[in-house]
Scaffold this active site. Structure first.
Site: not given
Ligand code: AP5
Length: 192
Positions: A13, A88, A127, A133, A144
Site C-alpha cells: 500500500k 481498518r 524489511r 521496523r 498483525r
C-alpha cells in the site's frame, strides 16, 4: 480522485501510494506514518499508539477518526487523496463515510491489493532486516495478520457492496503493480 487503498500488512500500500502521488499528484495520507511520526515526536498520543503498534493491535477508533478527520479537513486534500491504512475495520469505514459526506468529498474508488501470505511474510522479513521496523518481528507480524483477517478483511466487502471496489494483483515488480492500479483508475500508462 479520492482513493481508499486496502491490503494486508506488506501488500505494498505504502509503496504504491508513493508512486501514485508522483504519477497522479494526489496527496498520500497514511495512518501508519501519522502514528509513527507522532510516536517519534513523543506526543502523548504517539506514545500511547506506539505501545499498541508494537503489539500489532489496532489503535482505538476514536483516536483514529479524530486524526483522520483533522487531516482530511486541511486545504491540501482539495485535489484528491489516497488513504492508506484507514479504514481498518467496519466502524472506521462507516466513520470515514460520514466524514467524507460532511466534507462533500466521498471516496470514488477502493483498491484492494492482493498478495499471498507467503510473499507478505517474505517482504516483511526482508524489511525487518533492512529497516528494523519495530512491529516487523515474529509474533507481532503474526498478530498483525490475525487482526487484518478478523477486523480489516470485512472492509473489503463493505466497499464491494457499495460498488467501489476493484481487486489488483500485488505480486510481480512494483512497476507492474502500479500499471495495474493505473489501469483500474483509467489513467494514461505512459510514464509521466
Ligand atoms: P501501517 O503502517 O498502515 O502498516 P500495515 O498496514 O501493516 O502495512 P505495511 O506498512 O506493513 O505494508 P504496506 O501494505 O504499506 O506495504 P509496503 O509498501 O510498506 O500500520 C502500522 C500499525 O499502525 C498497525 O498495525 C496499527 O497498530 C496502527 N494503525 C495504522 N492505521 C490504523 C488504523 N486505521 N486504525 C488502527 N490502528 C492503525 O511494502 C512492504 C515491503 O514490501 C516494503 O519493504 C516494500 O519495499 C516491499 N514491496 C512492496 N511492493 C513490493 C513488490 N511488488 N515486490 C517486492 N517487494 C515489495
Amino acid at each position: 480522485m479520492r482513493i481508499v487503498l486496502l491490503g494486508a500488512p506488506g501488500s505494498g500500500k505504502g509503496t504504491q501510494a508513493k508512486l501514485m502521488v508522483e504519477r497522479l499528484g494526489l496527496l498520500h495520507i497514511s495512518t501508519g506514518v501519522l502514528l509513527r511520526n507522532a510516536a517519534k515526536r513523543g506526543t502523548e498520543l504517539g506514545l500511547k499508539a506506539k505501545s499498541i503498534i508494537d503489539r500489532g493491535e489496532l489503535v482505538p477508533d476514536d483516536i483514529m477518526s479524530d486524526m483522520v478527520e483533522e487531516r482530511l479537513g486541511r486545504e491540501d486534500v482539495a485535489d484528491g487523496f489516497i488513504l492508506d491504512g484507514y479504514p481498518r475495520n467496519l466502524a472506521q469505514a462507516k466513520s470515514l463515510d460520514t466524514m467524507l459526506e460532511r466534507l462533500g468529498k466521498p471516496a470514488n474508488q477502493a483498491i484492494q491489493i492482493d498478495v499471498d501470505l507467503e510473499q507478505l511474510i517474505e517482504r516483511i522479513a526482508r524489511r525487518a532486516k533492512e529497516q528494523g521496523r519495530a512491529d516487523d518481528s515474529g509474533e507481532v507480524v503474526r498478530n498483525r495478520m490475525r487482526v487484518y483477517h478478523e477486523q480489516t478483511a470485512p472492509v473489503i466487502d463493505y466497499y464491494a457492496n457499495r460498488g467501489l471496489l476493484t481487486h489488483v494483483l500485488g505480486d510481480g515488480r512494483v512497476e507492474e503493480v502500479l500499471e495495474r492500479i493505473l489501469s483500474v483508475l483509467n489513467v494514461n500508462h505512459a510514464p509521466a
